[in-house]
Design an enzyme around this catalytic site. Structure first.
Site, mmCIF file in Angstrom:
data_model
loop_
_atom_site.group_PDB
_atom_site.id
_atom_site.type_symbol
_atom_site.label_atom_id
_atom_site.label_comp_id
_atom_site.label_asym_id
_atom_site.label_seq_id
_atom_site.Cartn_x
_atom_site.Cartn_y
_atom_site.Cartn_z
ATOM 1 N N CYS A 22 0.912 -1.522 0.015
ATOM 2 C CA CYS A 22 -0.138 0.162 -0.100
ATOM 3 C C CYS A 22 0.882 1.255 0.003
ATOM 4 C CB CYS A 22 -0.980 -0.114 1.052
ATOM 5 S SG CYS A 22 -2.050 1.396 1.362
ATOM 6 N N ARG A 134 -2.903 -9.125 -0.942
ATOM 7 C CA ARG A 134 -4.001 -8.318 -0.458
ATOM 8 C C ARG A 134 -4.909 -9.014 0.664
ATOM 9 N NH1 ARG A 134 -4.914 -4.165 -3.580
ATOM 10 N NH2 ARG A 134 -7.217 -4.026 -2.999
ATOM 11 N N ASP A 277 -1.761 11.748 -6.002
ATOM 12 C CA ASP A 277 -2.044 10.841 -4.830
ATOM 13 C C ASP A 277 -0.657 10.106 -4.433
ATOM 14 O OD1 ASP A 277 -3.953 9.189 -3.457
ATOM 15 O OD2 ASP A 277 -3.911 7.785 -5.077
ATOM 16 N N CYS A 330 6.037 7.880 -15.189
ATOM 17 C CA CYS A 330 5.543 8.520 -13.761
ATOM 18 C C CYS A 330 6.772 9.130 -13.237
ATOM 19 C CB CYS A 330 4.962 7.322 -13.115
ATOM 20 S SG CYS A 330 4.235 8.293 -11.552
#
Length: 375
Positions: A22, A134, A277, A330
Site C-alpha cells: 500500500c 491483499r 495521489d 511516472c
C-alpha cells in the site's frame, strides 16, 4: 473554460485491508498527520459547491482511499444530492470510485448502477497471486470476497474495470491471470507497477518489481492482448489503448504517459488538497478547500513548483527513439529528481522495441477504417 478533476479521500487512508504494497500507508507514516478520519458532510458540501463554481465544462469526482466505501452509502447519496443542487453551470458531472470490494453488496451495486458511477475494483489476478499481498485485517486472503463483489457488480450491470498491481509474482503469472480474466468476463483491465516505499532502495521490498520482470510482463501481456483484438475478440487494457490512441494523435488520458505532471486535486478528509495521489505529503500540501477556492490552489506557488519539477528532462529521454511514446513515465519512478532516468527505462525500451511496430500497425488500421466510414 475550465474542466476540473478531483480525487477525494472520504475515509482518508482508513482501510479494511492491509495490502503489503500500500503506497498510501507509506505516505501516511511520512507526514505529520497519519489519518484525517472521515470527511464531514460540511466539508463535502464546501468542496462540491466550490468545484461546481469553478468548472464550466466538465467535473469529475473520483473517490479513493484507503477504502472509500467505509464512509458509508448515505455519504454517497449526499454526494449525488449536492452535485444536483450546486451544478450552477450545468456542467457534465462524472463519478468514479476505486474500491477493494469488501463492502460491495446488492445495495451498493444498485446505487452505483443507478447513479452511473464508474468503478475500479482492485483485484490482483488469480487466487494465489491476489492473496499473496491483499490481506484483510486478520491477515486472511481476500480473493473470494473480491470475486463475489465483481459478480454483484456484473449482476447489476455496473460499469467497472479491474485494477491489478504488478509485482514480480504478477509478472511471472500474467498468462494465467489474463486467461482467468478472460474466462471470468473481466474484459476491462488496468495494470500499474507497484511502488517501493518512499526514499527506499528500489527492488528490495518483499513485493518488488524489477525492470527485467516488468519487461517480460509487458511483452507477454501485449502478445496475449494483440492476439485477441486482432482476432476480433474485445478486451480493453488501458495502457495499450492509450498507446494506440497516442499514435493516432490523441492525447493520453493516463497521467504517466503525458510526460508532464498535472494537478490532480487530491482532497483529504479534512479538506487538505495535494497535487497528486503519490505526493500527499506535508511539503506538497497546496492548501485547504475549506479556506481557499480551486483557482487559488491550482495557481499556488507549491502547485507551480510541483509542475516544474515534474517535467521529464532527462538527457537520455530527449535522444531516445521511443521518447514520443514513453515520455519519461511516472514522476515517482524518476525519483530522486536529479536527472535520473525512469527506474523502468530498460523495461520500456525492451517493450517498445518489441511491440511498437504492431502498435503502429493497429493505429494505421483504425485510422483507415475511420476515414472510410466518413466517406
Amino acid at each position: 473554460m475550465p474542466s476540473l478533476s478531483l480525487l477525494i479521500k472520504p475515509s482518508s487512508g482508513g482501510c479494511n485491508m492491509r495490502c503489503q504494497y500500500c503506497f498510501y500507508h507509506d505516505e501516511q507514516v511520512n507526514r505529520e498527520t497519519f489519518s484525517y478520519g472521515f470527511m464531514s458532510e460540511e466539508t463535502l458540501e464546501i468542496l462540491i459547491k466550490k468545484a461546481l463554481e469553478y468548472a464550466t465544462v466538465q467535473c469529475t469526482f473520483g473517490f479513493q482511499g484507503g477504502e472509500p466505501t467505509l464512509r458509508g452509502l448515505d455519504f454517497y447519496h449526499k454526494v449525488v444530492e449536492l452535485q444536483k443542487r450546486y451544478n450552477v453551470h450545468n456542467v457534465q458531472i462524472s463519478n468514479a470510485i476505486q474500491t477493494n470490494g469488501m463492502l460491495i453488496d446488492n445495495r451498493w451495486a444498485k446505487f452505483l448502477h443507478d447513479n452511473h458511477f464508474l468503478v475500479g475494483l482492485s483485484l490482483d489476478g488469480t487466487k494465489n497471486v491476489h492473496d499473496g499481498n491483499r490481506l484483510d485485517l486478520e491477515g486472511r486472503g481476500t480473493f473470494n470476497r473480491v470475486l463475489q463483489a465483481a459478480q454483484k457488480l456484473s449482476a447489476h450491470k455496473v460499469d467497472f474495470n479491474v485494477l491489478t498491481v504488478v509485482t514480480n509474482l504478477t509478472a511471472d503469472s500474467i498468462t494465467k491471470i489474463y486467461n482467468f480474466y478472460r474466462r471470468s468476463d473481466l474484459l476491462y483491465q488496468q495494470y500499474i507497477p507497484c511502488l517501493d516505499p518512499l526514499e527506499a532502495e528500489r527492488g528490495v521490498s518483499s513485493y518488488f518489481l524489477t525492470p527485467e520482470k516488468y519487461a517480460k510482463f509487458l511483452k507477454i501481456l501485449f502478445d496475449l492482448w494483440y492476439r485477441d483484438v486482432t482476432q476480433g475478440k474485445f478486451i480493453y487494457i488501458r495502457y495499450f489503448e492509450n498507446l494506440v490512441g497516442m499514435l493516432m494523435g490523441h492525447r493520453p488520458e493516463s497521467c504517466g504517459l503525458s510526460g508532464q505532471c498535472a494537478i490532480q486535486n487530491v482532497i483529504e478528509a479534512d479538506g487538505s488538497v495535494y497535487p497528486c495521489d503519490f505526493y500527499c505529503l506535508d511539503q506538497w500540501k497546496l492548501g485547504n478547500i475549506r479556506e481557499q477556492d480551486f483557482r487559488e490552489l491550482i495557481e499556488s506557488e507549491t502547485a507551480r513548483r510541483f509542475l516544474t519539477e515534474g517535467r521529464s528532462e532527462n538527457e537520455k529521454c530527449r535522444g531516445c527513439r521511443f521518447g514520443s511514446v514513453c515520455r519519461g513515465g511516472c514522476r515517482r519512478d524518476r525519483e530522486p529528481l536529479d536527472g535520473s532516468e525512469n527506474y523502468f527505462c530498460m523495461a520500456y525500451k525492451e517493450f517498445f522495441g518489441y511491440a511498437l511496430p504492431r502498435l503502429q500497425e493497429m493505429a494505421r488500421t483504425i485510422q483507415k477504417a475511420e476515414m472510410e466510414r466518413f466517406r
